[in-house]
Design an enzyme around this catalytic site. Sequence first.
Site, PDB file in Angstrom:
ATOM      1  N   ASP A  11     -44.460  -3.783   5.328  1.00 33.48           N
ATOM      2  CA  ASP A  11     -44.766  -3.307   3.965  1.00 33.48           C
ATOM      3  C   ASP A  11     -43.889  -2.095   3.677  1.00 33.48           C
ATOM      4  O   ASP A  11     -43.186  -1.581   4.559  1.00 33.48           O
ATOM      5  CB  ASP A  11     -46.253  -2.933   3.847  1.00 33.48           C
ATOM      6  CG  ASP A  11     -46.652  -2.518   2.429  1.00 33.48           C
ATOM      7  OD1 ASP A  11     -46.079  -3.042   1.455  1.00 33.48           O
ATOM      8  OD2 ASP A  11     -47.547  -1.657   2.288  1.00 33.48           O
ATOM      9  N   SER A  12     -43.998  -1.606   2.448  1.00 31.58           N
ATOM     10  CA  SER A  12     -43.253  -0.399   2.079  1.00 31.58           C
ATOM     11  C   SER A  12     -43.957   0.865   2.576  1.00 31.58           C
ATOM     12  O   SER A  12     -43.369   1.938   2.552  1.00 31.58           O
ATOM     13  CB  SER A  12     -43.154  -0.317   0.551  1.00 31.58           C
ATOM     14  OG  SER A  12     -44.462  -0.314   0.002  1.00 31.58           O
ATOM     15  N   CYS A  75     -46.631  -7.331   1.367  1.00 30.72           N
ATOM     16  CA  CYS A  75     -46.244  -6.566   0.182  1.00 30.72           C
ATOM     17  C   CYS A  75     -45.934  -7.552  -0.938  1.00 30.72           C
ATOM     18  O   CYS A  75     -45.029  -8.384  -0.792  1.00 30.72           O
ATOM     19  CB  CYS A  75     -45.003  -5.728   0.506  1.00 30.72           C
ATOM     20  SG  CYS A  75     -44.337  -4.856  -0.923  1.00 30.72           S
ATOM     21  N   ASN A  76     -46.691  -7.470  -2.016  1.00 26.03           N
ATOM     22  CA  ASN A  76     -46.445  -8.364  -3.155  1.00 26.03           C
ATOM     23  C   ASN A  76     -45.102  -8.073  -3.810  1.00 26.03           C
ATOM     24  O   ASN A  76     -44.395  -8.989  -4.225  1.00 26.03           O
ATOM     25  CB  ASN A  76     -47.537  -8.166  -4.220  1.00 26.03           C
ATOM     26  CG  ASN A  76     -48.896  -8.624  -3.768  1.00 26.03           C
ATOM     27  OD1 ASN A  76     -49.355  -9.696  -4.117  1.00 26.03           O
ATOM     28  ND2 ASN A  76     -49.573  -7.810  -2.978  1.00 26.03           N
ATOM     29  N   CYS A 188     -51.495  -5.874  -4.965  1.00 23.51           N
ATOM     30  CA  CYS A 188     -50.710  -4.902  -4.201  1.00 23.51           C
ATOM     31  C   CYS A 188     -51.551  -4.587  -2.976  1.00 23.51           C
ATOM     32  O   CYS A 188     -52.759  -4.296  -3.111  1.00 23.51           O
ATOM     33  CB  CYS A 188     -50.452  -3.641  -5.024  1.00 23.51           C
ATOM     34  SG  CYS A 188     -49.743  -2.283  -4.057  1.00 23.51           S
ATOM     35  N   THR A 189     -50.951  -4.663  -1.817  1.00 22.75           N
ATOM     36  CA  THR A 189     -51.736  -4.511  -0.587  1.00 22.75           C
ATOM     37  C   THR A 189     -52.258  -3.085  -0.399  1.00 22.75           C
ATOM     38  O   THR A 189     -53.121  -2.851   0.436  1.00 22.75           O
ATOM     39  CB  THR A 189     -50.895  -4.925   0.630  1.00 22.75           C
ATOM     40  OG1 THR A 189     -49.661  -4.177   0.620  1.00 22.75           O
ATOM     41  CG2 THR A 189     -50.590  -6.406   0.594  1.00 22.75           C
TER      42      THR A 189
HETATM   43  N1  DGL Z   1     -47.804  -2.596  -1.006  1.00 19.48           N
HETATM   44  C1  DGL Z   1     -46.858  -3.024  -1.975  1.00 19.48           C
HETATM   45  C2  DGL Z   1     -47.334  -4.305  -2.668  1.00 19.48           C
HETATM   46  O1  DGL Z   1     -48.148  -5.056  -2.162  1.00 19.48           O
HETATM   47  C3  DGL Z   1     -46.410  -2.102  -3.084  1.00 19.48           C
HETATM   48  C4  DGL Z   1     -46.256  -0.665  -3.009  1.00 19.48           C
HETATM   49  C5  DGL Z   1     -44.883  -0.151  -3.480  1.00 19.48           C
HETATM   50  O2  DGL Z   1     -44.631  -0.037  -4.692  1.00 19.48           O
HETATM   51  O3  DGL Z   1     -44.101   0.110  -2.577  1.00 19.48           O
HETATM   52  O4  DGL Z   1     -46.857  -4.618  -3.722  1.00 19.48           O
END
Ligand code: DGL
Length: 270
Positions: A11-12, A75-76, A188-189
Amino acid sequence: MTAPETILVFDSGLGGLTVYSEVAAARPDANFVYVADDAAFPYGGFAEAALVERVVGLIGELIAAHRPDLIVIACNTASTIALPQLRKKFALPFVGTVPAIKPACAGSVTRRVSVLGTEATVAREYTRALIRDYAGDCRVTLAGSKALAGYAEAELHGAPVGDEALRAELLPCFRDDGARTDTVVLACTHYPLLLERLRKLASWPVNFLDPAPAIARRVVDLLGPASPPGDGRARNAGTTRAIFTSGRAPSAALARFGIRAGEPASTKTA
Ligand code: DGL
């Protein structure tokens, strides 16, 4: 003895930990590598081509370094744009995280569903296509948030934002046009990290849909179930390495997910 499988969860930032915990509960016998590209957080602000380039490059390095059997893109924002290239380039199974529009619309009684995600995720063609294909007669509201993933990070770092700031991000999900929204897709996770507060701040009770259990089921479909004790594999192999591309692993936040920091904590992309 057969070596335990290695699952890499990417993920980010810290949001992918919500997915990691479900997958780790389903496959406690596997080894995990949790990777947060926090040096580039938030992904929501990236142009699409730049994000694909970054994610594909980083995943290539991670595959070479850790030889995972499967990768979960938790991460979406990344999955909805980079999955096709990842699958084309690397010959191992990827499980992506994309907005759970199909089950949300199938289960909505009022036929009003909202998708709460980063601004990037709700703008993606991938998301629009899911709505075209699966919404049926549901009215789907897209609620893109610039700030919410950052608020979730702050929460986990022990510095929560106030209720008003949080409510402002949530409010666009609540539609009442004769029928009221009954389902909010957490696209968003990071957002499940805020779930208790989101429930309290909701304009009325709704079903917040967290995709993590479905992702864990998909991992089990692909890799098989956890090995029974005594089959020769190291049960509860139990190693989870946490890698933060900034080089700064947040030990208190990780401890809440049962991960001990102190493991090797950087990649050359940092
Ligand atoms: N966790 C990421 C998701 O599921 C997004 C967070 C970000 O913007 O980095 O989209």
